[in-house]
Design an enzyme around this catalytic site. Structure first.
Site, PDB file in Angstrom:
ATOM      1  N   SER A 169       0.829  -1.207   0.000  1.00  0.00           N
ATOM      2  CA  SER A 169       0.000   0.000   0.000  1.00  0.00           C
ATOM      3  C   SER A 169       0.864   1.259   0.000  1.00  0.00           C
ATOM      4  O   SER A 169       2.018   1.249   0.440  1.00  0.00           O
ATOM      5  CB  SER A 169      -0.918   0.021   1.221  1.00  0.00           C
TER       6      SER A 169
HETATM    7  N1  SAH Z   1      -1.225  -4.719   4.055  1.00  0.00           N
HETATM    8  C1  SAH Z   1      -0.513  -4.927   2.810  1.00  0.00           C
HETATM    9  C2  SAH Z   1      -1.349  -4.540   1.603  1.00  0.00           C
HETATM   10  C3  SAH Z   1      -1.423  -5.683   0.669  1.00  0.00           C
HETATM   11  S1  SAH Z   1      -2.580  -5.572  -0.639  1.00  0.00           S
HETATM   12  C4  SAH Z   1       0.837  -4.241   2.826  1.00  0.00           C
HETATM   13  O1  SAH Z   1       1.113  -3.494   3.757  1.00  0.00           O
HETATM   14  O2  SAH Z   1       1.641  -4.497   1.927  1.00  0.00           O
HETATM   15  C5  SAH Z   1      -3.915  -6.575  -0.020  1.00  0.00           C
HETATM   16  C6  SAH Z   1      -3.580  -7.999   0.330  1.00  0.00           C
HETATM   17  O3  SAH Z   1      -4.813  -8.616   0.756  1.00  0.00           O
HETATM   18  C7  SAH Z   1      -3.060  -8.862  -0.821  1.00  0.00           C
HETATM   19  O4  SAH Z   1      -1.835  -9.433  -0.444  1.00  0.00           O
HETATM   20  C8  SAH Z   1      -4.156  -9.925  -1.004  1.00  0.00           C
HETATM   21  O5  SAH Z   1      -3.653 -11.196  -1.391  1.00  0.00           O
HETATM   22  C9  SAH Z   1      -4.777  -9.968   0.381  1.00  0.00           C
HETATM   23  N2  SAH Z   1      -6.141 -10.511   0.454  1.00  0.00           N
HETATM   24  C10 SAH Z   1      -7.170 -10.323  -0.411  1.00  0.00           C
HETATM   25  N3  SAH Z   1      -8.270 -10.989   0.015  1.00  0.00           N
HETATM   26  C11 SAH Z   1      -7.923 -11.626   1.189  1.00  0.00           C
HETATM   27  C12 SAH Z   1      -8.609 -12.487   2.093  1.00  0.00           C
HETATM   28  N4  SAH Z   1      -9.867 -12.869   1.899  1.00  0.00           N
HETATM   29  N5  SAH Z   1      -7.930 -12.938   3.171  1.00  0.00           N
HETATM   30  C13 SAH Z   1      -6.637 -12.589   3.381  1.00  0.00           C
HETATM   31  N6  SAH Z   1      -5.946 -11.795   2.558  1.00  0.00           N
HETATM   32  C14 SAH Z   1      -6.559 -11.314   1.462  1.00  0.00           C
END
Ligand code: SAH
Length: 218
Positions: free
Chosen positions: A67
């Site tokens: 993010s």
């Molecule tokens: N918090 C992260 C942002 C990652 S983007 C950071 O700081 O880098 C969002 C993430 O959510 C992705 O890695 C995606 O695979 C995950 N995601 C999407 N749906 C999900 C679910 N149902 N359960 C767990 N993770 C999920």
């Protein structure tokens, strides 16, 4: 390959990033200090070394993203983290957001549905300094009933619905910060759990996240 060297140049760029995030309206000094303390370039492939301190999202493995720092700071500020808060994070991704929460003294329980990303964090040696982060491979829609109830829940993917099981796993007075909506743009909401189990809803700014998907991915 990840970078493991935190140079003066990186630290200087980080200070500038903090000022950028501040100028966009983040006021919580603890959140800004956490950003200043965490070498964001460690969370990216070394190919991103030059740009790691731009206030932008970048690609990580499995077509996901780390993010934007402003977004991380925004969600974290809304969570009003207190030391020892039990925090459930949905979407570990790069683990950058988890590190910010850990810097603030939260007990972090973070779930990722992509096995590739979960495994990448197992091999991420630097992150192991945070003994207050526990990593889980699973579907965030299910939460972590074994570790509930949580003081705070943060969803870092675009949620098309408010996951009911996660509300159930919150303490009364607890808060969820959720980018809500299924289109290209989501609205940030803060939900505060009431004594009768319902939630009070506050609506904030618009953001754009990758989608929160159902089930696990190998
Ligand atoms: N918090 C992260 C942002 C990652 S983007 C950071 O700081 O880098 C969002 C993430 O959510 C992705 O890695 C995606 O695979 C995950 N995601 C999407 N749906 C999900 C679910 N149902 N359960 C767990 N993770 C999920």
């Amino acid at each position: 390959m990840r970078a493991t060297d935190d140079t003066y140049r990186h630290k200087g760029l980080r200070r500038k990033l903090v000022e950028t995030v501040r100028s966009k309206g983040i006021t919580d000094e603890n959140v800004l200090t956490a950003l200043e303390n965490i070498p964001r370039h460690f969370f990216l492939d070394s190919a991103f070394d030059e740009v790691a301190y731009e206030d932008k999202a970048f690609p990580i493995e499995a077509h996901q993203t780390i993010s934007q720092p402003y977004t991380v700071a925004y969600q974290t500020q809304l969570l009003e983290i207190k030391k020892n808060d039990k925090v459930l994070e949905i979407g570990t991704g790069s683990a950058y957001q988890a590190a910010v929460l850990a810097e603030l003294g939260a007990k972090v329980f973070t779930i990722e549905r992509q096995k590739k990303l979960f495994d990448a964090n197992k091999n991420f040696l630097w992150i192991k300094k945070y003994h207050n982060i526990k990593f889980f491979y699973g579907d965030g829609y299910e939460g972590l009933p074994t570790y509930a109830p949580f003081d705070k829940v943060i969803i870092t993917a675009a949620a098309p619905i408010v996951p009911l099981k996660l509300i159930q796993q919150m303490k009364v007075g607890g808060m969820m910060v959720i980018p809500f909506g299924s289109g290209d743009v989501q609205v940030m909401k803060r939900l505060i759990k009431q004594a009768d189990g319902s939630v009070k809803e506050e609506v904030y700014d618009r953001f754009s996240f990758v989608p929160m998907l159902q089930g696990k991915k190998d």
